[in-house]
Design an enzyme around this catalytic site. Structure first.
Site: not given
Ligand code: NI
Length: 181
Positions: A45, A50, A98-99, A140-141
Site C-alpha cells: 500500500g 508518502q 510502513c515504507l 493504515h493507508e
Molecule cells: Ni504507511
C-alpha cells in the site's frame, strides 16, 4: 516513474490532504507513478503524502499475500477521496510496517472490518465493506490521509521505548532498499 518516498519526520506526512476533483492526466500519472513506486519498494500500500503529494489518494495491491489468502489475488485498487463511515467494534492486532518508517514493525490494534465510500481510478463511486488484511491495509493507508502514521497508534509506553528509533529517521539513521527523501 518511481518517486522517492518521504520518511518519518517529513512535514508532508503530517500535512492536511485535499480532495481530488477530476480524473485529469496529472491524476492518472500520479496513480501510475504510485503503483510503480509501491512495487519497486515491495510494499502492499502507498498513500499520496508518502510521495510528497498532499491529496486524498492511496493505492493497494495485496497480490503478494495471495499465497496465504487466495481471495487477495488481484486485489489491486485505487482509492480516491475515501471516507470510512463505519468501523467494527471488534478489534484485532496485526504486525504493521510502513515504507515511510523503514525497518520498523509493531503490533497495531485496529477494527477488524470497515465500511468505506470512495472513488476508483476513473473517479467512479463505490461503497464497500472490507475485512481481514484488506481492512488492515486500507485503514493504515487511510491514516496517512489524516496525517497519522502507525506508531501514533501504539501505547504511550511502546512509543516511549521507540523514541530513539523514531528520532533517528529524520537524521537518516535507517536502511531502505528503495529511494527515500
Ligand atoms: Ni504507511
Amino acid at each position: 516513474m518511481i518517486l522517492p518516498i518521504e520518511v518519518y519526520g517529513s512535514p508532508t506526512l503530517r500535512a492536511a490532504n485535499g480532495e481530488m476533483d477530476a480524473p485529469c492526466p496529472e491524476a492518472r500519472k500520479l496513480i501510475d507513478d504510485m503503483f510503480a513506486t509501491m512495487y519497486a519498494a515491495e510494499g502492499v500500500g502507498l498513500a499520496a503524502p508518502q510521495v510528497g503529494r498532499n491529496v486524498r489518494l492511496f493505492v493497494v495491491d495485496l497480490t503478494p499475500w495471495a499465497d496465504d489468502e487466495p481471495e487477495l489475488a488481484g486485489f489491486r485498487r485505487t482509492f480516491v477521496n475515501p471516507e470510512i463511515y463505519e468501523r467494527s467494534e471488534e478489534e484485532g492486532f496485526y504486525n504493521e510496517g510502513c515504507l515511510s518508517l523503514p525497518g520498523l514493525h509493531e503490533d497495531v490494534r485496529r477494527p477488524v472490518s470497515i465500511r468505506m465510500r470512495y472513488l476508483d481510478e476513473n473517479f467512479a463511486p463505490h461503497d464497500g465493506e472490507f475485512a481481514g488484511r484488506a481492512a488492515r491495509v486500507i485503514q493504515h493507508e487511510y491514516d496517512h490521509l489524516e496525517g497519522v502514521v502507525f506508531t501514533d497508534r501504539l501505547s504511550p509506553l511502546r512509543r516511549t521505548l521507540l523514541k530513539g528509533r523514531l528520532a533517528g529517521f529524520p537524521k537518516g539513521k535507517y536502511k531502505a532498499a528503495y529511494r527515500t527523501k
